[in-house]
Design a protein around this motif. Structure first.
Motif, PDB file in Angstrom:
ATOM      1  N   ILE A  24      25.020  43.981  39.417  1.00  0.00           N
ATOM      2  CA  ILE A  24      26.753  44.294  39.902  1.00  0.00           C
ATOM      3  C   ILE A  24      26.339  43.410  41.659  1.00  0.00           C
ATOM      4  CG2 ILE A  24      26.418  46.257  41.208  1.00  0.00           C
ATOM      5  CD1 ILE A  24      28.762  44.635  39.031  1.00  0.00           C
ATOM      6  N   ALA A  25      25.321  43.386  42.222  1.00  0.00           N
ATOM      7  CA  ALA A  25      24.956  42.384  43.117  1.00  0.00           C
ATOM      8  C   ALA A  25      25.468  41.285  42.652  1.00  0.00           C
ATOM      9  CB  ALA A  25      24.377  42.519  43.885  1.00  0.00           C
ATOM     10  N   SER A  26      24.665  40.603  41.434  1.00  0.00           N
ATOM     11  CA  SER A  26      24.980  39.109  41.509  1.00  0.00           C
ATOM     12  C   SER A  26      26.507  38.737  40.769  1.00  0.00           C
ATOM     13  CB  SER A  26      23.738  39.320  40.845  1.00  0.00           C
ATOM     14  OG  SER A  26      22.966  39.528  40.988  1.00  0.00           O
ATOM     15  N   ALA A  27      26.641  39.762  39.894  1.00  0.00           N
ATOM     16  CA  ALA A  27      28.580  39.864  40.336  1.00  0.00           C
ATOM     17  C   ALA A  27      29.207  39.166  41.174  1.00  0.00           C
ATOM     18  CB  ALA A  27      28.739  41.308  39.420  1.00  0.00           C
ATOM     19  N   LEU A  28      28.965  40.243  41.850  1.00  0.00           N
ATOM     20  CA  LEU A  28      29.516  39.882  43.168  1.00  0.00           C
ATOM     21  C   LEU A  28      29.878  38.555  44.115  1.00  0.00           C
ATOM     22  CD1 LEU A  28      32.171  41.055  45.062  1.00  0.00           C
ATOM     23  CD2 LEU A  28      30.026  42.098  46.631  1.00  0.00           C
ATOM     24  N   SER A  29      28.345  38.243  44.123  1.00  0.00           N
ATOM     25  CA  SER A  29      27.835  36.725  44.708  1.00  0.00           C
ATOM     26  C   SER A  29      29.149  35.451  43.995  1.00  0.00           C
ATOM     27  CB  SER A  29      26.785  36.654  45.380  1.00  0.00           C
ATOM     28  OG  SER A  29      25.914  36.817  43.881  1.00  0.00           O
ATOM     29  N   ALA A  30      28.479  36.125  42.167  1.00  0.00           N
ATOM     30  CA  ALA A  30      28.981  35.186  40.859  1.00  0.00           C
ATOM     31  C   ALA A  30      30.165  34.787  41.285  1.00  0.00           C
ATOM     32  CB  ALA A  30      28.602  35.572  39.710  1.00  0.00           C
ATOM     33  N   LEU A  31      31.147  35.647  41.299  1.00  0.00           N
ATOM     34  CA  LEU A  31      33.295  35.951  41.168  1.00  0.00           C
ATOM     35  C   LEU A  31      33.117  34.937  42.520  1.00  0.00           C
ATOM     36  CD1 LEU A  31      35.369  37.043  40.317  1.00  0.00           C
ATOM     37  CD2 LEU A  31      35.839  38.273  41.964  1.00  0.00           C
ATOM     38  N   GLN A  32      31.940  35.523  44.459  1.00  0.00           N
ATOM     39  CA  GLN A  32      32.731  34.815  45.648  1.00  0.00           C
ATOM     40  C   GLN A  32      32.768  33.825  45.423  1.00  0.00           C
ATOM     41  OE1 GLN A  32      30.351  37.231  47.477  1.00  0.00           O
ATOM     42  NE2 GLN A  32      32.020  38.683  48.702  1.00  0.00           N
ATOM     43  N   GLY A  82      32.652  31.628  42.822  1.00  0.00           N
ATOM     44  CA  GLY A  82      33.402  31.012  41.371  1.00  0.00           C
ATOM     45  C   GLY A  82      33.187  30.754  40.088  1.00  0.00           C
ATOM     46  N   ARG A  83      32.798  31.662  39.531  1.00  0.00           N
ATOM     47  CA  ARG A  83      31.689  31.545  38.312  1.00  0.00           C
ATOM     48  C   ARG A  83      32.156  33.098  37.718  1.00  0.00           C
ATOM     49  NH1 ARG A  83      26.539  31.639  39.973  1.00  0.00           N
ATOM     50  NH2 ARG A  83      26.826  32.226  41.283  1.00  0.00           N
ATOM     51  N   LEU A 113      37.119  46.771  35.597  1.00  0.00           N
ATOM     52  CA  LEU A 113      36.632  45.870  36.316  1.00  0.00           C
ATOM     53  C   LEU A 113      36.838  44.508  35.380  1.00  0.00           C
ATOM     54  CD1 LEU A 113      36.352  44.539  39.007  1.00  0.00           C
ATOM     55  CD2 LEU A 113      36.407  46.740  39.132  1.00  0.00           C
ATOM     56  N   TRP A 114      35.747  44.509  34.109  1.00  0.00           N
ATOM     57  CA  TRP A 114      35.637  44.105  32.830  1.00  0.00           C
ATOM     58  C   TRP A 114      37.064  42.838  32.768  1.00  0.00           C
ATOM     59  CZ3 TRP A 114      36.122  43.583  28.290  1.00  0.00           C
ATOM     60  CH2 TRP A 114      35.228  42.210  27.102  1.00  0.00           C
ATOM     61  N   PHE A 115      37.829  44.046  32.755  1.00  0.00           N
ATOM     62  CA  PHE A 115      38.948  43.948  31.983  1.00  0.00           C
ATOM     63  C   PHE A 115      40.011  43.245  32.990  1.00  0.00           C
ATOM     64  CE2 PHE A 115      38.697  46.941  28.374  1.00  0.00           C
ATOM     65  CZ  PHE A 115      38.525  46.077  27.924  1.00  0.00           C
ATOM     66  N   TRP A 116      39.410  43.536  34.396  1.00  0.00           N
ATOM     67  CA  TRP A 116      39.945  42.380  35.209  1.00  0.00           C
ATOM     68  C   TRP A 116      39.670  41.182  36.062  1.00  0.00           C
ATOM     69  CZ3 TRP A 116      41.505  46.549  39.406  1.00  0.00           C
ATOM     70  CH2 TRP A 116      42.516  47.584  39.708  1.00  0.00           C
ATOM     71  N   LEU A 117      38.425  41.309  35.174  1.00  0.00           N
ATOM     72  CA  LEU A 117      37.673  39.747  35.843  1.00  0.00           C
ATOM     73  C   LEU A 117      38.293  39.238  34.628  1.00  0.00           C
ATOM     74  CD1 LEU A 117      34.057  40.948  36.739  1.00  0.00           C
ATOM     75  CD2 LEU A 117      35.902  39.743  38.072  1.00  0.00           C
ATOM     76  N   GLY A 118      39.026  39.363  33.273  1.00  0.00           N
ATOM     77  CA  GLY A 118      38.883  38.676  32.445  1.00  0.00           C
ATOM     78  C   GLY A 118      40.652  37.938  32.406  1.00  0.00           C
ATOM     79  N   SER A 119      41.677  39.015  32.683  1.00  0.00           N
ATOM     80  CA  SER A 119      42.858  38.552  33.224  1.00  0.00           C
ATOM     81  C   SER A 119      43.223  38.222  34.602  1.00  0.00           C
ATOM     82  CB  SER A 119      43.632  40.132  32.874  1.00  0.00           C
ATOM     83  OG  SER A 119      43.588  41.301  34.020  1.00  0.00           O
ATOM     84  N   GLY A 120      42.054  38.025  35.458  1.00  0.00           N
ATOM     85  CA  GLY A 120      42.737  37.717  36.553  1.00  0.00           C
ATOM     86  C   GLY A 120      42.963  38.302  37.551  1.00  0.00           C
ATOM     87  N   ARG A 121      43.038  39.552  37.565  1.00  0.00           N
ATOM     88  CA  ARG A 121      43.458  40.325  38.731  1.00  0.00           C
ATOM     89  C   ARG A 121      42.180  40.548  39.832  1.00  0.00           C
ATOM     90  NH1 ARG A 121      46.007  46.077  37.784  1.00  0.00           N
ATOM     91  NH2 ARG A 121      46.115  46.272  39.780  1.00  0.00           N
ATOM     92  N   ALA A 122      41.250  40.389  39.091  1.00  0.00           N
ATOM     93  CA  ALA A 122      40.242  40.439  39.710  1.00  0.00           C
ATOM     94  C   ALA A 122      39.560  39.052  39.683  1.00  0.00           C
ATOM     95  CB  ALA A 122      38.371  41.219  39.598  1.00  0.00           C
ATOM     96  N   ARG A 123      39.649  37.876  41.098  1.00  0.00           N
ATOM     97  CA  ARG A 123      39.032  36.812  40.930  1.00  0.00           C
ATOM     98  C   ARG A 123      38.469  36.167  42.163  1.00  0.00           C
ATOM     99  NH1 ARG A 123      44.494  37.848  42.073  1.00  0.00           N
ATOM    100  NH2 ARG A 123      45.199  37.037  43.726  1.00  0.00           N
ATOM    101  N   PRO A 124      37.989  34.405  42.205  1.00  0.00           N
ATOM    102  CA  PRO A 124      36.967  34.400  43.661  1.00  0.00           C
ATOM    103  C   PRO A 124      37.991  34.725  44.719  1.00  0.00           C
ATOM    104  CG  PRO A 124      36.856  32.993  41.475  1.00  0.00           C
ATOM    105  CD  PRO A 124      38.332  33.698  41.462  1.00  0.00           C
ATOM    106  N   ASP A 125      39.393  34.285  44.550  1.00  0.00           N
ATOM    107  CA  ASP A 125      39.668  34.697  46.101  1.00  0.00           C
ATOM    108  C   ASP A 125      40.488  36.371  46.061  1.00  0.00           C
ATOM    109  OD1 ASP A 125      42.221  34.523  44.396  1.00  0.00           O
ATOM    110  OD2 ASP A 125      43.657  33.901  45.433  1.00  0.00           O
ATOM    111  N   HIS A 126      40.142  37.104  45.694  1.00  0.00           N
ATOM    112  CA  HIS A 126      41.051  38.181  45.564  1.00  0.00           C
ATOM    113  C   HIS A 126      39.317  39.340  44.638  1.00  0.00           C
ATOM    114  CE1 HIS A 126      43.311  41.591  46.895  1.00  0.00           C
ATOM    115  NE2 HIS A 126      43.177  42.016  45.179  1.00  0.00           N
ATOM    116  N   PHE A 127      38.540  39.674  45.139  1.00  0.00           N
ATOM    117  CA  PHE A 127      37.555  40.311  45.297  1.00  0.00           C
ATOM    118  C   PHE A 127      36.674  41.256  45.197  1.00  0.00           C
ATOM    119  CE2 PHE A 127      36.218  37.530  48.501  1.00  0.00           C
ATOM    120  CZ  PHE A 127      35.466  38.054  49.424  1.00  0.00           C
TER     121      PHE A 127
END
Lengths: 200, 530
Positions: free
Chosen positions: A71-79, A81-82, A158-172
């Motif tokens: 999950i820590a890697s997930a956060l840095s991945a999102l930050q 942009g991946r 969160l998994w759904f939000w990462l798909g839908s864009g509610r959680a995104r690189p500029d809003h993590f």
């Protein structure tokens, strides 16, 4: 007067940390109860702890810690942009939670077969203190298990939000706060492991 | 456009789905006020019962249920949430120049949790087991063994705790993040400081009572023996866990009232508050030391002697920040141009009665004296001096001070003066007699009393009835004002803090333009130091 409409990143994180404090105090009360009870019954806690399989406990610790890494890697991945990688890593964390709970389920089932529960056959005539250990064990690992379940539910959202864009690189923030929650669940387990599994 | 305007939406929808902190405050008030009056009538029933020493009016079992319910409702549904949820919700954001709290939807959730918690506790009256008869402390082993519906009552406390935690969390983040430009911590009004200190206690200790209440339920259903010596447990552990929350909780009850009084006094002395920083930091001091004194409830329970002594010492220490406040309030009055409005009258009564409550607390905090006074009417008297003389009068002072702002109506001051006279005299006759009864040896929570206590019991009851008539007059005055009162001006008292710089009632967004703060909160005489 528009400051409420603006998103406050620091505020959201502060709120989450305060919530985590309350979780620590919730478990803190139980740790206090454990401490008092163990001082009163040191030998019986030692003896009752033999029922638990330290190997499984340690294995489960590894599972949870791996989840934390994911999950820590997930956060840095999102930050970074991946979003896709973040999504997969989040799914892996949920999987770790599921494995943890499955192992826990097998353990509990075995204890019940052995009659190792308060007022159960194995503990009915046992010296005072042994059933107390079992009671605290179910209480504290059970409450912890509920938290794992809650963490899994949170990360599934969160998994759904990462798909839908509610959680995104500029809003993590949602992913960051959920990750904090997952780490909390981890940390509490790290205290539970020695108190119950390694007490023997 | 005031916040009370529904803007075309149906009223029920506009209220039940609101996230406006001001409306949420009124929702809390509409729950808390009737609950207070209900719990008060339970108290009156007990005072009627004690007009007779023996079997009279109600059965002993009903008496046990009455004092339990009186305690549970008053403590968990009036004094703990009272000032924080009503005045904290309404005024904390306004006083720091914010538009709302940090998490408005969480705020709405907390009021629903609160309503659910209240409903659960009241529902236990009609369940088969009947209302809990353990006293509000739910001490084991009795709470585990009694046939009454303790599970429902303690679960209600758990839910109310959740609501309280969310309110505290919201206030801390709001105070840190949403202060208007220029509003440094040392320019915050002292009610904000008090609410902030209280919020920390709420967040840090409420989870402890939550889990402890769950333990009682588990014991009742699964009989684990966590507190049963026959199984290796210890009933003292329950008391420790319970008071770890419930002692700090009395500071959750009193600190916001202290904060409200600190707003009222400078306004009606037209003078800067004396010792701003001392008052601000003493709130934090009380919050800190108050979390370390819970053992003084257990001096007769059989703790280690050393623990007794440490807890006794800490109890003396916590009196210091409380005394600092009293000195500062008094010093603020000195050479002020005092305007004895009803709000100030109630606030001064707070100072007087709280001082008695505090000093009686010091007396029973001494170990040797405590053994003699423990579990007598003395303790009940002390407790009510602090909780009703303190928080209760503080609540009324806050209500009278902020009523015009909240509802945009003025009340008639005359009945409020009369109500004060009845309440103040009745209160002292009632609870001072309790202190005396306690030293005479009358144990608390007893259904019957011996003939030698007849006169004092009668006196206490007479005081209680006088006090209650005052409360009813005040309630009537305010309800009348709600509908028929004259329109309130924006700043009827000449207050300096931010709530007086906006309309009465405030607009939905609190301020037309975001205020910019350039000075301290109570600068009545700019340029002259207090």
């Amino acid at each position: 007067m528009s400051e409420a409409a603006e998103f406050d990143y620091e505020g959201a994180k502060l709120g989450m940390w305060l919530f985590l404090f309350t979780e620590f105090m919730l478990f803190g009360a139980l740790f206090m109860l454990y401490g008092g009870s163990r001082v009163l019954n040191p030998e019986q806690f030692h003896a009752a702890s033999r029922e638990l399989d330290a190997g499984l406990g340690v294995a489960n610790t590894m599972v949870l810690l791996t989840g934390s890494l994911f999950i820590a890697s997930a956060l840095s991945a999102l930050q970074g942009g991946r979003r896709r990688a973040a999504r997969n890593l989040t799914a892996l964390t949920v999987l770790c939670g599921a494995v943890f709970l499955a192992v826990k389920g097998f353990e509990w089932a075995a204890h019940f077969r052995h009659g190792f529960y308060p007022n159960g056959p194995a503990l009915k005539g046992a010296p005072p203190g042994r059933a107390l250990f079992a009671g605290l064990y179910y209480l504290m690992t059970g409450l912890h298990g509920l938290h794992v379940l809650a963490g899994m539910a949170l990360l599934s959202v969160l998994w759904f939000w990462l798909g839908s864009g509610r959680a995104r690189p500029d809003h993590f923030i949602a992913l960051e706060n959920s990750a904090l929650y997952w780490h909390l669940v981890d940390i509490i387990w790290i205290f539970l492991l020695p108190l119950f599994y390694l007490a023997a | 456009m005031s916040y009370l305007d529904n803007e075309g939406a149906p009223a029920w929808k506009a209220w039940l789905t609101t996230t406006d902190h001001k409306r949420i405050a009124l929702m809390y008030l509409s729950l808390i006020a009737p609950l207070f009056l209900a719990a008060m009538s339970l108290g009156v029933t007990m005072r009627i019962k004690h007009l007779h020493g023996g079997d009279f009016l109600i059965s002993a079992q009903t008496y046990n249920e009455l004092f339990t319910l009186h305690g549970v409702v008053m403590i968990f549904m009036f004094v703990i949430p009272g000032l924080a949820t009503v005045f904290g919700n309404f005024f904390l954001p306004i006083l720091i120049g914010a538009r709302d709290v940090a998490f408005p939807r969480v705020n709405l959730l907390s009021v629903y949790l609160f309503a659910a918690g209240c409903a659960l506790a009241l529902f236990s009256i009609v369940t088969r087991g009947g209302a809990a008869d353990t006293g509000w402390t739910f001490y084991v082993p009795f709470s585990v063994r009694t046939g009454t519906d303790v599970s429902l009552a303690v679960f209600s406390v758990f839910v109310l705790g959740l609501s309280s935690i969310l309110t505290g969390l919201n206030f801390i983040v709001t105070t840190h993040r949403l202060r208007a430009p220029g509003m440094s911590f040392h320019r915050m009004p002292l009610f904000v400081w008090a609410s902030y200190a209280t919020a920390w206690i709420q967040v840090l200790v409420t989870p402890v009572i939550g889990i402890t209440m769950i333990l009682v339920i588990l014991e009742r259903f699964f009989n684990v023996g966590l507190f049963d010596p026959a199984k290796g447990g210890d009933p003292l552990m329950y008391q420790h866990l319970f008071w770890t929350y419930s002692h700090p909780a009395v500071y959750i009850m009193i600190i916001p009232a202290m904060g409200a009084v600190t707003e009222v006094i400078p306004t009606f002395c037209h003078k800067n508050v004396y010792g701003y920083k001392a008052i601000a930091y003493s709130s934090l001091g009380i919050a800190f030391f108050g979390s370390l004194v819970w053992g003084h409830h257990m001096f007769t329970s059989g703790m280690a002697e050393l623990a007794d002594m440490i807890f006794s010492l800490l109890t003396m220490i916590v009196a210091v920040p409380s005394a600092i406040k009293i000195f500062n309030w008094t010093a603020t009055l000195y050479k002020g141009s005092i305007e004895l409005t009803p709000a100030l009258l109630y606030a001064l009564s707070f100072v007087f009665l709280f001082a008695i409550g505090g000093i009686t607390g010091i007396i029973q905090g001494a170990l040797a004296v405590n053994v003699f006074l423990h579990d007598t009417y003395w303790v009940v008297g002390h407790f009510h001096y602090v909780m009703f003389g303190g928080t209760g009068f503080g609540f009324f002072a806050a209500l009278l001070y902020w009523f015009p702002k909240m509802f945009g109506r003025m009340y008639n001051p005359k009945p409020a003066y009369w109500a004060w006279a009845l309440m103040f005299v009745g209160f002292n006759v009632f609870y001072f007699t309790f202190l005396v009864l306690g030293t005479m040896g009358m144990p608390r929570r007893y259904y019957a009393h011996l003939p030698q206590y007849d006169t004092a019991q009668l006196l206490a009851s007479a005081g209680a009835f006088t006090m209650v008539s005052g409360i009813l007059i005040l309630a009537g005055d305010l309800v009348w004002a709600l509908f028929k009162g004259a329109r309130a001006p924006d700043n009827p008292w000449g207050g300096m803090t931010l709530e007086w710089k906006t309309a009465s009632p405030p607009p939905k967004e609190n301020f037309k333009e975001r205020p910019v703060i350039t000075s301290g909160p109570y600068e009545f005489n700019p340029g002259r130091r207090a």
